[in-house]
Design a protein around this motif. Structure first.
Motif, mmCIF file in Angstrom:
data_model
loop_
_atom_site.group_PDB
_atom_site.id
_atom_site.type_symbol
_atom_site.label_atom_id
_atom_site.label_comp_id
_atom_site.label_asym_id
_atom_site.label_seq_id
_atom_site.Cartn_x
_atom_site.Cartn_y
_atom_site.Cartn_z
ATOM 1 N N GLY A 332 9.945 1.736 -9.637
ATOM 2 C CA GLY A 332 8.550 2.000 -9.951
ATOM 3 C C GLY A 332 8.264 3.485 -10.052
ATOM 4 N N LEU A 333 6.988 3.834 -9.849
ATOM 5 C CA LEU A 333 6.600 5.234 -9.891
ATOM 6 C C LEU A 333 7.207 5.966 -8.713
ATOM 7 C CD1 LEU A 333 2.833 4.936 -10.838
ATOM 8 C CD2 LEU A 333 4.746 5.473 -12.328
ATOM 9 N N GLN A 334 7.655 7.186 -8.938
ATOM 10 C CA GLN A 334 8.325 7.957 -7.907
ATOM 11 C C GLN A 334 7.315 8.699 -7.023
ATOM 12 O OE1 GLN A 334 11.738 7.907 -7.459
ATOM 13 N NE2 GLN A 334 11.657 6.281 -8.976
ATOM 14 N N VAL A 335 6.357 7.948 -6.483
ATOM 15 C CA VAL A 335 5.379 8.506 -5.560
ATOM 16 C C VAL A 335 5.194 7.523 -4.429
ATOM 17 C CG1 VAL A 335 4.144 9.886 -7.268
ATOM 18 C CG2 VAL A 335 3.473 7.516 -6.882
ATOM 19 N N GLY A 336 4.650 7.971 -3.339
ATOM 20 C CA GLY A 336 4.444 7.103 -2.196
ATOM 21 C C GLY A 336 3.456 7.711 -1.230
ATOM 22 N N GLY A 337 3.488 7.212 0.008
ATOM 23 C CA GLY A 337 2.514 7.621 0.987
ATOM 24 C C GLY A 337 2.968 8.708 1.926
ATOM 25 N N ASP A 338 4.222 9.161 1.859
ATOM 26 C CA ASP A 338 4.697 10.214 2.752
ATOM 27 C C ASP A 338 4.285 11.587 2.225
ATOM 28 O OD1 ASP A 338 5.930 7.972 3.741
ATOM 29 O OD2 ASP A 338 7.822 8.962 4.162
ATOM 30 N N TRP A 339 4.042 12.516 3.142
ATOM 31 C CA TRP A 339 3.709 13.875 2.720
ATOM 32 C C TRP A 339 3.988 14.843 3.849
ATOM 33 C CZ3 TRP A 339 0.035 11.359 5.460
ATOM 34 C CH2 TRP A 339 -0.804 12.103 6.296
ATOM 35 N N TYR A 340 4.013 16.106 3.493
ATOM 36 C CA TYR A 340 4.060 17.193 4.470
ATOM 37 C C TYR A 340 3.114 18.284 3.985
ATOM 38 C CZ TYR A 340 7.056 19.550 1.076
ATOM 39 O OH TYR A 340 7.543 20.130 -0.066
ATOM 40 N N ASP A 341 2.744 19.188 4.878
ATOM 41 C CA ASP A 341 1.831 20.258 4.486
ATOM 42 C C ASP A 341 1.987 21.422 5.458
ATOM 43 O OD1 ASP A 341 -0.016 21.584 3.011
ATOM 44 O OD2 ASP A 341 -1.618 20.117 3.258
ATOM 45 N N MET A 342 1.649 22.614 4.984
ATOM 46 C CA MET A 342 1.614 23.802 5.817
ATOM 47 C C MET A 342 0.290 24.502 5.546
ATOM 48 S SD MET A 342 4.425 26.848 6.216
ATOM 49 C CE MET A 342 3.906 27.965 4.932
ATOM 50 N N ILE A 343 -0.497 24.750 6.611
ATOM 51 C CA ILE A 343 -1.854 25.254 6.475
ATOM 52 C C ILE A 343 -1.968 26.568 7.238
ATOM 53 C CG2 ILE A 343 -4.292 24.701 6.794
ATOM 54 C CD1 ILE A 343 -3.398 21.733 7.100
ATOM 55 N N GLN A 344 -2.429 27.600 6.567
ATOM 56 C CA GLN A 344 -2.656 28.887 7.215
ATOM 57 C C GLN A 344 -3.949 28.826 8.031
ATOM 58 O OE1 GLN A 344 -0.469 31.453 7.069
ATOM 59 N NE2 GLN A 344 0.867 30.161 5.832
ATOM 60 N N ALA A 364 -1.088 3.940 -2.136
ATOM 61 C CA ALA A 364 -0.697 4.740 -0.971
ATOM 62 C C ALA A 364 -0.717 6.223 -1.311
ATOM 63 C CB ALA A 364 0.694 4.321 -0.496
ATOM 64 N N ALA A 365 -0.254 6.559 -2.523
ATOM 65 C CA ALA A 365 -0.269 7.963 -2.929
ATOM 66 C C ALA A 365 -1.696 8.493 -3.038
ATOM 67 C CB ALA A 365 0.462 8.120 -4.264
ATOM 68 N N GLY A 366 -2.628 7.660 -3.545
ATOM 69 C CA GLY A 366 -4.011 8.097 -3.635
ATOM 70 C C GLY A 366 -4.632 8.334 -2.266
ATOM 71 N N LEU A 367 -4.390 7.413 -1.325
ATOM 72 C CA LEU A 367 -4.894 7.601 0.030
ATOM 73 C C LEU A 367 -4.277 8.831 0.679
ATOM 74 C CD1 LEU A 367 -5.073 4.045 1.637
ATOM 75 C CD2 LEU A 367 -6.946 5.623 1.238
ATOM 76 N N MET A 368 -2.989 9.020 0.430
ATOM 77 C CA MET A 368 -2.315 10.192 0.990
ATOM 78 C C MET A 368 -2.978 11.478 0.512
ATOM 79 S SD MET A 368 -0.046 12.749 -0.143
ATOM 80 C CE MET A 368 0.988 12.048 -1.423
#
Length: 729
Positions: A332-344, A364-368
């Motif tokens: 399917g589409l190569q997106v999902g609900g996992d993510w990471y982030d770095m915030i100053q 899941a990607a939209g909610l993420m």
């Protein structure tokens, strides 16, 4: 005498096939055996393929693929046919694949043989039967087109098709853009030859335009017929020197999406059988192009979502190194609900976030994406980690509950870290997510249990306690989603054991980028982007992993230090087992296993007594210093009670009161240190040294009777067990 002359004398030719370019190089004898002029030649795969009987080609295709996979010799007998499909001779081919990465070359010989081996005639009779050749060709073409995954690959397969007895010399695939005819791809023409046809109005008097308008095939068996039917565009086709043309509609779901041209250097009568083959190929080509177009649109949408939703890491953090990877699930589409982030954050602080929204689809990607923006907003407002997660949970609960038909009340796990680069202090709030792991400067790897709450979005109002740890110079912190741990049939326990081994084996001098790649490759295999290739379909869950390392300041410490800390709350007695496990991980390479068992037993007793005899929490701090074989272990358990322990002498049937007795028996040194508020009970073990005979505790009178840690009896402590027993609580 040249080798080529020797081989020619025995009717043996040499050939080379480059799989990457599709070019086949023949010496003079090989060209002669294929029915071509006797001279060195470079031909396309399609031109060479047209010289072999289609039934035999189907067999040699499988033999070559097996030889490439196994690195063995490919040997087969092939019938050579002329342009009319008549068998000229039978040759034996022997070749060896030379593999270079994903591409390979075939180098081999051709030798004429008098007759096919016994039994072959019964299986694949040399009859020149056109209908059987057609069936074999269509099966081969259908398989090849079904496996093509992109428009370019579909066009490459179409160009290599060798039709039985009437292979085309030139091919072109036309598409429709509004009221214009466009060229999707072509073969057998020079660069720039497609210019006049690249942007042609659909009302032009040109065969492909008429095919698109009418949805009916046009067959032109001679130049005279072409000139008579399409005089306006005949000069455009005349310069290519072809003798026959077939223009067929490309129809999908009743809609004409374009046209396919097959042009021939020799005259083709276009008999009913030949038209049947061309029509079938056109249908398969249309279906393949439609599938490839949908797949390419999905890939483009997927990549666009990734570029939009997955941020790059921010500016460098002074004194620290950061690396991260994201690997979407396969299919399917190569997106999902996992993510990471770095915030100053203000004052030079940095927030690191990693999370996993339930599911790995577009919803899941939209909610993420929404949740990631919300977390950034709350962090930028200056809230502490616990407040950030509490607000994020309320936000996710609200948007999923109000749109339950779309989202089904989905939840998310999350780990939020606030880092002070100057001191290495890390404040962690956890929402149902796997705990972080620490790789110490000497390679020791431990999980750091942290206090946590429910996953985000399950209930509207949830508390998320904060855990503080200090990242020492040379240490690396790893946070990840459960996909890194559970992929490949592992559960969280066995998956962590696999990842821990990789962390221990990593050479710290290689940097975090190398470590991040090795973690992902261990799960999915090598790949530059991890989203395509042979491992793509094996993915079971999305993966996000983020690494943070504190670079050593100045000269490296001469004395190796390992340190771990853990808070055990009154309401979480089960974390005593986590403390025992944490200590064992810290002492994984300790020389004396019996000392490790003794230390674990004393820690269990110390933590249990705090929970049983006080109203506060227990803070465990363990530190090992020195070189291997001569290290000193110091363990402290602190609590907020001001009451100091006194030894008593328990009776034979007493269920408690043996804590200090164990300390005297097992520790080289131990004691109690009063603090401003509360106290700290500690012990020390020297690696390889024997326990002290009867060392009295520092700060306590040695003649005091041995009893519990406290004067009052209190609730009975858990029963003692042998040193190796696990666990006590």
């Amino acid at each position: 005498m040249r080798t080529e002359d020797v081989l020619a004398a025995i009717a043996t030719g040499l050939w080379r096939w480059d799989n990457a370019t599709g070019i086949v190089t023949l010496d003079a004898e090989a060209a002669r055996l294929l029915g071509l002029p006797a001279g060195p030649a470079e031909l396309t795969e399609a031109a060479v393929r047209s010289r072999f009987h289609p039934v035999d080609w189907n067999e040699i295709d499988g033999i070559v693929n097996l030889a490439v996979a196994e690195g063995t010799l490919a040997e087969a007998r092939l019938r050579i046919v002329d342009e009319n499909g008549r068998v000229l001779r039978t040759v034996r081919s022997r070749s060896r694949p030379l593999i270079d990465g994903t591409d390979y070359h075939l180098v081999g010989t051709l030798q004429e043989v008098a007759e096919p081996p016994a039994g072959t005639a019964a299986r694949t009779p040399v009859t020149g039967d056109w209908r059987r050749s057609r069936e074999a060709f269509l099966l081969d073409a259908g398989r090849a087109l079904a496996e093509a995954r992109s428009t370019a690959e579909v066009l490459r397969v179409a160009a290599s098709l060798s039709m039985p007895g009437f292979s085309p010399d030139g091919l072109a695939v036309f598409g429709v853009a509004g009221d214009r005819l466009t060229i999707i791809g072509h073969h057998g023409h020079n660069p720039g030859d497609d210019g006049p046809f690249a942007d042609m109005p659909l009302d032009t008097d040109y065969p492909a335009a008429e095919v698109v308008r009418s949805g009916r095939a046009i067959y032109l068996p001679s130049p005279e017929e072409y000139r008579a039917r399409f005089p306006a565009t005949w000069p455009l086709a005349q310069r290519f020197g072809r003798e026959s043309w077939a223009f067929l509609p490309l129809i999908v779901a009743g809609r004409t999406m374009g046209a396919w041209m097959a042009a021939f250097k020799h005259r083709v009568a276009f008999t009913p059988d030949e038209r049947s083959v061309l029509t079938t190929v056109a249908r398969m080509l249309a279906q393949a192009l439609a599938r490839a177009g949908v797949a390419e649109s999905e890939r483009e949408l997927s990549l666009g979502l990734q570029r939009t939703m997955m941020p790059v890491l921010g500016p460098a953090i002074p004194g620290m190194e950061v690396a991260a990877r994201y690997v979407p699930t396969g299919g399917g589409l190569q997106v999902g609900g996992d993510w990471y982030d770095m915030i100053q954050l203000p004052a030079g602080r940095v927030a690191l976030v990693i999370g996993d929204v339930q599911g790995h689809d577009v919803r899941a990607a939209g909610l993420m994406g929404q949740l990631r923006i919300a977390l950034r907003a709350y962090a930028s407002e200056g809230h502490r980690p616990d407040a950030v997660l509490s607000r994020a949970s309320r936000f996710l609960y609200g948007i999923t509950d109000s749109a339950e038909g779309d989202h089904g009340g989905r939840f998310a796990t999350c780990l939020y870290l606030e880092v002070d680069p100057a001191t290495g202090a890390v404040d962690i709030a956890r929402a149902g997510h796997p705990d972080p792991a620490i790789r110490m400067a000497d390679g020791t790897v431990v999980q750091r249990p942290t206090a946590g709450g429910l996953p985000l979005g399950i209930v509207a109002d949830t508390d998320y306690p904060t855990t503080r740890l200090t990242l020492e110079p040379g240490e690396t912190l790893m946070i990840c989603t459960d996909g890194l741990l559970e992929t490949g049939g592992h559960d969280l326990e066995s998956g962590w054991a696999r990842i821990r081994k990789l962390l221990e084996q990593h050479d710290g001098a290689d940097g975090l980028e190398v470590l991040a790649d090795s973690l992902v490759q261990a799960v999915h295999g090598p790949g530059s982007h991890y989203t395509t290739g042979p491992f793509a379909d094996r993915r079971e869950d999305d993966i996000a992993v983020l690494l943070l390392s504190r670079t050593p300041g100045g000269a490296a410490q001469r004395v190796a230090v390992r340190r771990t800390a853990l808070t055990v709350a009154q309401a979480e007695p089960e974390r005593i087992a986590a403390g025992r496990r944490q200590l064992r991980e810290l002492l994984h390479d300790w020389a004396d296993p019996e000392q490790v068992d003794a230390a674990v037993l004393m820690v269990s007793e110390m933590l249990t007594n705090v929970l049983v005899h006080t109203d506060g929490d227990a803070l465990l701090v363990a530190e090992a210093t020195g070189e291997h074989g001569e290290r000193l272990l110091r363990v402290e358990v602190a609590d907020a009670s001001d009451e100091l322990p006194h030894k008593r002498r328990p009776g034979e049937m007493a269920s408690s009161g043996r804590g200090l007795l164990l300390m005297e028996m097992l520790a080289q040194a131990w004691g109690v240190d009063p603090r401003g508020e509360g106290k700290s009970i500690w012990f020390e073990l020297r690696e390889g040294a024997a326990p002290a005979e009867s060392a009295g505790p520092a700060g306590l009178e040695s003649e005091a009777p041995m009893a519990s840690f406290y004067d009052d009896e209190g609730p009975p402590a858990p029963p003692e067990g042998p040193p190796a027993a696990e666990p006590l609580a």
